[in-house]
Write a protein that holds these residues in place. Sequence first.
Motif, PDB file in Angstrom:
ATOM      1  N   LYS A  43       3.547   7.573   4.666  1.00 52.85           N
ATOM      2  CA  LYS A  43       4.812   8.295   4.795  1.00 52.85           C
ATOM      3  C   LYS A  43       5.958   7.507   4.160  1.00 52.85           C
ATOM      4  O   LYS A  43       6.831   8.079   3.520  1.00 52.85           O
ATOM      5  CB  LYS A  43       5.100   8.572   6.268  1.00 52.85           C
ATOM      6  CG  LYS A  43       6.257   9.480   6.497  1.00 52.85           C
ATOM      7  CD  LYS A  43       6.377   9.856   7.965  1.00 52.85           C
ATOM      8  CE  LYS A  43       7.547  10.810   8.146  1.00 52.85           C
ATOM      9  NZ  LYS A  43       7.703  11.206   9.544  1.00 52.85           N
ATOM     10  N   GLU A  46       5.618   7.743   0.383  1.00 49.97           N
ATOM     11  CA  GLU A  46       6.024   9.095  -0.013  1.00 49.97           C
ATOM     12  C   GLU A  46       7.552   9.213  -0.044  1.00 49.97           C
ATOM     13  O   GLU A  46       8.123   9.786  -0.967  1.00 49.97           O
ATOM     14  CB  GLU A  46       5.440  10.102   0.976  1.00 49.97           C
ATOM     15  CG  GLU A  46       5.785  11.540   0.686  1.00 49.97           C
ATOM     16  CD  GLU A  46       5.200  12.468   1.747  1.00 49.97           C
ATOM     17  OE1 GLU A  46       5.959  13.327   2.237  1.00 49.97           O
ATOM     18  OE2 GLU A  46       4.015  12.330   2.078  1.00 49.97           O
ATOM     19  N   SER A  47       8.212   8.637   0.946  1.00 52.15           N
ATOM     20  CA  SER A  47       9.674   8.663   1.000  1.00 52.15           C
ATOM     21  C   SER A  47      10.291   7.873  -0.153  1.00 52.15           C
ATOM     22  O   SER A  47      11.279   8.301  -0.759  1.00 52.15           O
ATOM     23  CB  SER A  47      10.145   8.092   2.337  1.00 52.15           C
ATOM     24  OG  SER A  47      11.538   7.988   2.373  1.00 52.15           O
ATOM     25  N   GLU A  49       8.942   7.302  -3.111  1.00 50.36           N
ATOM     26  CA  GLU A  49       8.740   8.061  -4.353  1.00 50.36           C
ATOM     27  C   GLU A  49       9.656   9.280  -4.413  1.00 50.36           C
ATOM     28  O   GLU A  49      10.236   9.580  -5.460  1.00 50.36           O
ATOM     29  CB  GLU A  49       7.274   8.483  -4.470  1.00 50.36           C
ATOM     30  CG  GLU A  49       6.350   7.314  -4.738  1.00 50.36           C
ATOM     31  CD  GLU A  49       4.877   7.690  -4.704  1.00 50.36           C
ATOM     32  OE1 GLU A  49       4.541   8.813  -4.247  1.00 50.36           O
ATOM     33  OE2 GLU A  49       4.064   6.867  -5.129  1.00 50.36           O
ATOM     34  N   LYS A  50       9.823   9.982  -3.294  1.00 49.78           N
ATOM     35  CA  LYS A  50      10.665  11.175  -3.247  1.00 49.78           C
ATOM     36  C   LYS A  50      12.122  10.837  -3.565  1.00 49.78           C
ATOM     37  O   LYS A  50      12.808  11.601  -4.239  1.00 49.78           O
ATOM     38  CB  LYS A  50      10.570  11.804  -1.859  1.00 49.78           C
ATOM     39  CG  LYS A  50      11.463  12.997  -1.646  1.00 49.78           C
ATOM     40  CD  LYS A  50      11.368  13.492  -0.222  1.00 49.78           C
ATOM     41  CE  LYS A  50      12.449  14.519   0.045  1.00 49.78           C
ATOM     42  NZ  LYS A  50      12.572  14.813   1.466  1.00 49.78           N
TER      43      LYS A  50
END
Length: 126
Positions: A43, A46-47, A49-50
């Motif tokens: 998670k 993912e954060s 990269e986002k």
Amino acid sequence: MRDAPRVDLDEDVEGEVMLIKMEEPSCYLEAVGQQVWEDAMAKEIESIEKNNIWTLTALSAGHKPIGLKWVYKLKKNSDGYVIKPKARLVAKGYVQRQGINFEEVFAPMARLDTVRVILAVAANRG
């Protein structure tokens, strides 16, 4: 790496909840292999990269790369119950020695008042 203790439940026990103490890993090797911490790390990545936190670039000659460290924390509510496990990937842009601020993690934050002043000055100067 520590193994989780094995817990055998009686088959005739239904509807009862068993609470098992969960510990925060102190390093990546302790967290890897535990699904709850692997999910928290996924998670966080993912954060990152986002939000386009970083861009991979070539290292300039004569410079050393900054290392990374995973920091693990169990977030709890006001009653002390675990809400969720959190994993943060932090840059090790510092030098620490065992026994001197070794277990501390610093996350500098700007106060909202400071941000407002800077924005007001920038708006005033165009």
